[in-house]
Design an enzyme around this catalytic site. Structure first.
Site, mmCIF file in Angstrom:
data_model
loop_
_atom_site.group_PDB
_atom_site.id
_atom_site.type_symbol
_atom_site.label_atom_id
_atom_site.label_comp_id
_atom_site.label_asym_id
_atom_site.label_seq_id
_atom_site.Cartn_x
_atom_site.Cartn_y
_atom_site.Cartn_z
ATOM 1 N N LYS A 13 23.859 -6.354 94.462
ATOM 2 C CA LYS A 13 24.457 -5.393 95.403
ATOM 3 C C LYS A 13 25.861 -5.821 95.824
ATOM 4 C CE LYS A 13 21.365 -5.813 98.709
ATOM 5 N NZ LYS A 13 20.511 -6.909 98.222
ATOM 6 N N ARG A 88 17.791 -3.570 106.984
ATOM 7 C CA ARG A 88 16.770 -4.348 106.298
ATOM 8 C C ARG A 88 15.403 -4.175 106.960
ATOM 9 N NH1 ARG A 88 20.566 -8.470 104.001
ATOM 10 N NH2 ARG A 88 19.422 -9.917 102.713
ATOM 11 N N ARG A 127 23.487 -18.332 91.021
ATOM 12 C CA ARG A 127 24.634 -17.861 91.811
ATOM 13 C C ARG A 127 25.395 -19.042 92.433
ATOM 14 N NH1 ARG A 127 23.571 -12.977 95.805
ATOM 15 N NH2 ARG A 127 22.117 -14.386 96.855
ATOM 16 N N ARG A 160 24.755 -21.410 97.783
ATOM 17 C CA ARG A 160 24.362 -21.090 99.154
ATOM 18 C C ARG A 160 23.071 -21.830 99.484
ATOM 19 N NH1 ARG A 160 24.364 -14.586 99.494
ATOM 20 N NH2 ARG A 160 22.513 -15.042 100.733
ATOM 21 N N ARG A 171 12.506 -15.605 101.048
ATOM 22 C CA ARG A 171 13.354 -14.417 101.184
ATOM 23 C C ARG A 171 12.739 -13.218 100.465
ATOM 24 N NH1 ARG A 171 18.850 -16.190 98.974
ATOM 25 N NH2 ARG A 171 19.636 -14.182 99.654
HETATM 26 P P1 AMP Z 1 22.500 -11.588 102.206
HETATM 27 O O1 AMP Z 1 23.826 -12.219 101.935
HETATM 28 O O2 AMP Z 1 22.572 -10.100 102.367
HETATM 29 O O3 AMP Z 1 21.442 -12.026 101.228
HETATM 30 O O4 AMP Z 1 22.027 -12.146 103.640
HETATM 31 C C1 AMP Z 1 21.826 -13.523 103.881
HETATM 32 C C2 AMP Z 1 20.936 -13.722 105.094
HETATM 33 O O5 AMP Z 1 21.568 -13.151 106.245
HETATM 34 C C3 AMP Z 1 19.578 -13.060 105.031
HETATM 35 O O6 AMP Z 1 18.624 -13.835 104.328
HETATM 36 C C4 AMP Z 1 19.245 -12.924 106.521
HETATM 37 O O7 AMP Z 1 18.848 -14.170 107.074
HETATM 38 C C5 AMP Z 1 20.595 -12.566 107.104
HETATM 39 N N1 AMP Z 1 20.807 -11.096 107.115
HETATM 40 C C6 AMP Z 1 21.716 -10.388 106.381
HETATM 41 N N2 AMP Z 1 21.622 -9.077 106.652
HETATM 42 C C7 AMP Z 1 20.645 -8.939 107.574
HETATM 43 C C8 AMP Z 1 20.053 -7.825 108.242
HETATM 44 N N3 AMP Z 1 20.459 -6.564 108.000
HETATM 45 N N4 AMP Z 1 19.050 -8.072 109.114
HETATM 46 C C9 AMP Z 1 18.634 -9.321 109.390
HETATM 47 N N5 AMP Z 1 19.123 -10.418 108.784
HETATM 48 C C10 AMP Z 1 20.123 -10.238 107.876
#
Ligand code: AMP
Length: 216
Positions: A13, A88, A127, A160, A171
């Site tokens: 994404k 989410r 990644r 990361r 996750r």
């Molecule tokens: P991402 O980069 O989108 O994979 O997000 C990394 C981490 O940020 C996730 O595993 C969550 O801990 C937190 N996070 C990102 N977006 C959200 C969201 N919309 N709601 C809650 N936690 C989020």
């Protein structure tokens, strides 16, 4: 154009979001990027979010909703926006729609990126990103020109913390429990389109541009 990118972590994404935001002249809002920035800057919000992120859990709804509403109200979003990684949870989706309704707006399209679980794990574990410019690479599919360093900044690439094997699994479970219900949520509202997320970046990009051009 107001779009949501929905799908499991590691499905691609973020990579597609940067390209699409530029191509269609809309603002990308990635809650993951916003939260990582807050963590790096050690803000109060960042310190609160850090623990949840390290465990692969979701940051509490009120924290994330606050971040997104602040961005949506900014002038950069006047031409439209692309939400990457938000909503989410159903609570986040409900909040988003009432916030937009209050401004006389609505989401036009939700793109659900689908990919088999084995491919998801392969994408996440390969990644790597640049700690300085945040460019994202993949050991196999998007390798840097010089092994282990960023093409632009020459900084050593990092993995990361939450992309490490011990966190990936949690996750994915969190995604299935809390985020997958949004597929039906947006299907019921008639705005969901499924996108095959498999294949090379350029192939997914082509399918995505066709889908978004059609639904404009
Ligand atoms: P991402 O980069 O989108 O994979 O997000 C990394 C981490 O940020 C996730 O595993 C969550 O801990 C937190 N996070 C990102 N977006 C959200 C969201 N919309 N709601 C809650 N936690 C989020």
């Amino acid at each position: 154009m107001r779009v949501i990118f929905l799908g499991p972590p590691g499905v691609g994404k973020g990579t597609q979001a940067d390209f699409i935001a530029k191509k269609f002249g809309i603002q990308k809002i990635s809650t993951g990027d916003l939260l990582r920035e807050s963590v790096d800057r050690r803000t109060t919000l960042g310190n609160e979010a850090k623990l949840f992120m390290e465990r692969g859990e979701l940051v509490p709804d009120n924290v994330v909703i606050g971040l997104v509403e602040e961005k949506l109200g900014s002038p950069e979003c006047r031409n439209g926006f692309l939400l990457d990684g938000f909503p989410r949870t159903v609570a986040q989706a409900d909040k988003l729609s009432s916030f937009l309704e209050g401004n006389g707006e609505a989401i036009d399209r939700v793109v659900y990126f689908s990919l088999p679980q084995a491919d998801i794990i392969e994408r996440i574990s390969g990644r790597r990103s640049c700690p300085k410019c945040k460019a994202v690479y993949h050991l196999k599919s998007i390798p840097p020109k010089k092994e282990g360093v960023c093409n632009e900044c020459e900084m050593p690439l990092m993995q990361r913390n939450d992309d490490k094997p011990e966190t990936i699994q949690s996750r994915l479970v969190v995604y299935q429990k809390q985020t997958e219900p949004l597929i039906q949520y947006y299907k019921d509202r008639g705005i969901l389109s499924e996108l095959d997320g498999s294949g090379v970046v350029s192939a997914v990009q082509e399918r995505l541009v066709a889908l978004l051009t059609q639904s404009r």
